[in-house]
Design an enzyme around this catalytic site. Structure first.
Site, PDB file in Angstrom:
ATOM      1  N   HIS A  71       0.828  -1.215   0.000  1.00 44.05           N
ATOM      2  CA  HIS A  71       0.000   0.000   0.000  1.00 44.05           C
ATOM      3  C   HIS A  71       0.858   1.261   0.000  1.00 44.05           C
ATOM      4  O   HIS A  71       0.459   2.283  -0.536  1.00 44.05           O
ATOM      5  CB  HIS A  71      -1.020   0.001   1.150  1.00 44.05           C
ATOM      6  CG  HIS A  71      -0.454   0.060   2.515  1.00 44.05           C
ATOM      7  ND1 HIS A  71       0.116  -1.030   3.129  1.00 44.05           N
ATOM      8  CD2 HIS A  71      -0.377   1.075   3.398  1.00 44.05           C
ATOM      9  CE1 HIS A  71       0.520  -0.682   4.341  1.00 44.05           C
ATOM     10  NE2 HIS A  71       0.233   0.593   4.520  1.00 44.05           N
ATOM     11  N   CYS A 155     -31.612   3.705 -10.347  1.00 46.93           N
ATOM     12  CA  CYS A 155     -32.798   3.502  -9.516  1.00 46.93           C
ATOM     13  C   CYS A 155     -34.071   4.008 -10.189  1.00 46.93           C
ATOM     14  O   CYS A 155     -35.165   3.808  -9.682  1.00 46.93           O
ATOM     15  CB  CYS A 155     -32.612   4.205  -8.174  1.00 46.93           C
ATOM     16  SG  CYS A 155     -32.418   5.997  -8.338  1.00 46.93           S
TER      17      CYS A 155
END
Length: 180
Positions: A71, A155
């Site tokens: 990371h 949606c």
């Protein structure tokens, strides 16, 4: 060759990340990708890996040996980070300093390099005062945003929240790294 980190989060707009990855790769940029667990429910890592010819990271604690702290090394090697699509969840995590997965941890380790966040969510979620405050907070820290567009959303609502057009995102990346 420029190195770009592409973060993909769990939004229906994740399929557009494949086009972003493809266009960046065709522009002679190395694309390193981190997908959140929920992103993998919308698009597969194999799709992105095939387009970028680079490994896709999905698990912070994957038991694979790396000679470096992955990371941190990813944060150091890239010229720019773009999160597209960026959910309200990842925006809230970054704004709150929460680093609990590979993407949020790498973003928290990036110093002095542009981080571009491209929101994609339902209009009510995008306009929610918490989300808007998180965006303002991140902008005050120097994070860049590519505004979502108004459109018919997954949606069924019509409103602001759809991921910006891919060409707008690509232009923002090129501007951030001085290629325009």
């Amino acid at each position: 060759m420029r190195e770009i980190l592409l973060g993909i989060t769990g939004s229906i707009a994740a399929y557009k990340a494949a086009d972003i990855a493809n266009q960046l790769t065709r522009s002679n940029m190395a694309v390193h990708t981190i997908m959140t667990k929920s992103a993998t429910r919308f698009i597969t890592p194999l799709t992105i890996q095939t387009l970028t010819k680079n490994r896709v990271y999905t698990d912070m604690f994957e038991e694979v040996y790396y000679p470096d702290v992955r990371h941190i090394s990813l944060a150091q090697k890239v010229d720019c980070c773009v999160i597209a699509p960026a959910t309200a969840n990842i925006i809230g995590k970054i704004a709150s300093g929460i680093a609990d997965d590979m993407l949020s941890t790498v973003v928290m380790a990036i110093k002095n390099k542009p981080v571009i966040i491209c929101p994609a969510m339902n209009t009510a979620m995008y306009e929610n005062p918490v989300t808007q405050n998180n965006i303002k907070k991140l902008e005050s820290y120097g994070y860049r945003f590519v505004e979502p567009k108004e459109s018919l959303l997954a949606c069924g609502d019509i409103g602001k929240g759809a991921l910006a057009d891919v060409d707008v995102i690509i232009t923002a990346i090129k501007e951030a790294i001085g290629e325009i």
